[in-house]
Design a protein around this motif. Structure first.
Motif, PDB file in Angstrom:
ATOM      1  N   VAL A   3       0.572  -5.238  -7.877  1.00  0.00           N
ATOM      2  CA  VAL A   3       0.579  -4.181  -7.063  1.00  0.00           C
ATOM      3  C   VAL A   3       1.908  -4.220  -6.236  1.00  0.00           C
ATOM      4  O   VAL A   3       2.591  -3.133  -6.207  1.00  0.00           O
ATOM      5  CB  VAL A   3      -0.472  -3.766  -6.140  1.00  0.00           C
ATOM      6  CG1 VAL A   3      -0.486  -2.749  -5.082  1.00  0.00           C
ATOM      7  CG2 VAL A   3      -1.914  -3.798  -6.967  1.00  0.00           C
ATOM      8  N   ILE A   6       4.925  -2.404  -7.331  1.00  0.00           N
ATOM      9  CA  ILE A   6       5.274  -0.756  -7.425  1.00  0.00           C
ATOM     10  C   ILE A   6       6.215  -0.726  -6.073  1.00  0.00           C
ATOM     11  O   ILE A   6       6.990   0.021  -5.879  1.00  0.00           O
ATOM     12  CB  ILE A   6       3.940  -0.047  -6.906  1.00  0.00           C
ATOM     13  CG1 ILE A   6       3.011  -0.082  -8.514  1.00  0.00           C
ATOM     14  CG2 ILE A   6       4.240   1.288  -6.642  1.00  0.00           C
ATOM     15  CD1 ILE A   6       1.443   0.548  -8.158  1.00  0.00           C
ATOM     16  N   TRP A  62      -5.954  -0.755  -1.704  1.00  0.00           N
ATOM     17  CA  TRP A  62      -5.105  -1.456  -2.753  1.00  0.00           C
ATOM     18  C   TRP A  62      -5.944  -2.034  -4.111  1.00  0.00           C
ATOM     19  O   TRP A  62      -5.186  -2.255  -5.119  1.00  0.00           O
ATOM     20  CB  TRP A  62      -4.574  -2.679  -1.962  1.00  0.00           C
ATOM     21  CG  TRP A  62      -3.396  -2.467  -1.024  1.00  0.00           C
ATOM     22  CD1 TRP A  62      -3.567  -2.384   0.408  1.00  0.00           C
ATOM     23  CD2 TRP A  62      -1.963  -2.269  -1.043  1.00  0.00           C
ATOM     24  NE1 TRP A  62      -2.241  -1.981   0.815  1.00  0.00           N
ATOM     25  CE2 TRP A  62      -1.365  -1.966  -0.022  1.00  0.00           C
ATOM     26  CE3 TRP A  62      -1.178  -1.997  -2.370  1.00  0.00           C
ATOM     27  CZ2 TRP A  62      -0.113  -1.528  -0.124  1.00  0.00           C
ATOM     28  CZ3 TRP A  62      -0.127  -1.631  -2.251  1.00  0.00           C
ATOM     29  CH2 TRP A  62       0.625  -1.349  -1.184  1.00  0.00           C
ATOM     30  N   VAL A  65      -5.624   0.902  -6.673  1.00  0.00           N
ATOM     31  CA  VAL A  65      -4.722   0.636  -7.530  1.00  0.00           C
ATOM     32  C   VAL A  65      -4.782  -0.626  -8.352  1.00  0.00           C
ATOM     33  O   VAL A  65      -4.389  -0.472  -9.607  1.00  0.00           O
ATOM     34  CB  VAL A  65      -3.361   0.409  -6.461  1.00  0.00           C
ATOM     35  CG1 VAL A  65      -2.139   0.307  -7.173  1.00  0.00           C
ATOM     36  CG2 VAL A  65      -3.244   1.943  -5.510  1.00  0.00           C
ATOM     37  N   ALA A  66      -4.873  -1.797  -7.982  1.00  0.00           N
ATOM     38  CA  ALA A  66      -5.081  -3.113  -8.666  1.00  0.00           C
ATOM     39  C   ALA A  66      -6.000  -2.789  -9.796  1.00  0.00           C
ATOM     40  O   ALA A  66      -5.503  -3.201 -10.919  1.00  0.00           O
ATOM     41  CB  ALA A  66      -5.508  -4.126  -7.966  1.00  0.00           C
ATOM     42  N   THR A  68      -6.872  -0.079 -11.291  1.00  0.00           N
ATOM     43  CA  THR A  68      -6.302   0.939 -12.195  1.00  0.00           C
ATOM     44  C   THR A  68      -5.341   0.335 -13.182  1.00  0.00           C
ATOM     45  O   THR A  68      -5.079   0.484 -14.329  1.00  0.00           O
ATOM     46  CB  THR A  68      -5.513   2.157 -11.347  1.00  0.00           C
ATOM     47  OG1 THR A  68      -6.707   2.763 -10.620  1.00  0.00           O
ATOM     48  CG2 THR A  68      -5.232   3.023 -12.380  1.00  0.00           C
ATOM     49  N   MET A  69      -4.370  -0.723 -12.443  1.00  0.00           N
ATOM     50  CA  MET A  69      -3.376  -1.340 -13.057  1.00  0.00           C
ATOM     51  C   MET A  69      -3.722  -2.307 -14.172  1.00  0.00           C
ATOM     52  O   MET A  69      -3.265  -2.520 -15.265  1.00  0.00           O
ATOM     53  CB  MET A  69      -2.322  -1.975 -12.196  1.00  0.00           C
ATOM     54  CG  MET A  69      -1.686  -1.019 -11.240  1.00  0.00           C
ATOM     55  SD  MET A  69      -0.819  -1.717 -10.121  1.00  0.00           S
ATOM     56  CE  MET A  69       0.590  -2.583 -10.893  1.00  0.00           C
ATOM     57  N   ALA A  75       1.289  -0.850 -16.698  1.00  0.00           N
ATOM     58  CA  ALA A  75       0.551  -0.912 -15.487  1.00  0.00           C
ATOM     59  C   ALA A  75       1.446  -0.420 -14.080  1.00  0.00           C
ATOM     60  O   ALA A  75       0.645   0.391 -13.441  1.00  0.00           O
ATOM     61  CB  ALA A  75       0.253  -2.362 -15.172  1.00  0.00           C
ATOM     62  N   SER A  78       0.682   3.551 -14.196  1.00  0.00           N
ATOM     63  CA  SER A  78      -0.504   3.695 -13.805  1.00  0.00           C
ATOM     64  C   SER A  78      -0.781   3.730 -12.466  1.00  0.00           C
ATOM     65  O   SER A  78      -1.272   4.537 -11.687  1.00  0.00           O
ATOM     66  CB  SER A  78      -1.449   2.929 -14.560  1.00  0.00           C
ATOM     67  OG  SER A  78      -1.390   2.937 -15.887  1.00  0.00           O
ATOM     68  N   GLY A  79      -0.148   2.415 -11.703  1.00  0.00           N
ATOM     69  CA  GLY A  79      -0.492   2.150 -10.328  1.00  0.00           C
ATOM     70  C   GLY A  79       0.085   3.428  -9.432  1.00  0.00           C
ATOM     71  O   GLY A  79      -0.151   3.628  -8.716  1.00  0.00           O
TER      72      GLY A  79
END
Length: 100
Positions: A3, A6, A62, A65-66, A68-69, A75, A78-79
């Motif tokens: 994450v 990003i 967080w 997001v993690a 999802t990635m 990744a 996506s994040g």
């Protein structure tokens, strides 16, 4: 892909603009409209929202997001899409600035 990648990459306006363009579609069109409305470039708008997310996100944010990635070929994209969708929704809830 972490994450934090990003934050380190998309906090730079050129990388952020390229990432939004890579995602494309309705997402990129929405970011473009928001950036135009704010009078800034897509890259500047995105980079600022990434930095804002970094300062405001909860542990739960967080984790979303993690999650999802995880396992995604792209990744980072996506994040970023999760981060930007969250931040643009937050922008929509923010009160309009007062003009004096």
């Amino acid at each position: 892909m972490r994450v934090s990648d990003i934050l380190t990459s998309c906090a730079h306006h050129h990388v952020a603009a390229a990432a939004v363009a890579s995602i494309g579609g309705d997402f990129a069109a929405n970011v473009r409209r928001r950036a135009n409305g704010a009078g800034v470039t897509i890259g500047d708008f995105t980079a600022e929202r990434v930095r804002m997310f970094s300062g405001r996100a909860s542990e739960g944010d967080w984790r979303v997001v993690a999650a999802t990635m995880e396992g995604q070929d792209l990744a980072l994209l996506s994040g970023l899409q999760v981060v930007m969708t969250r931040m643009m929704a937050e922008d929509g809830r923010a009160p309009a600035p007062e003009h004096t």
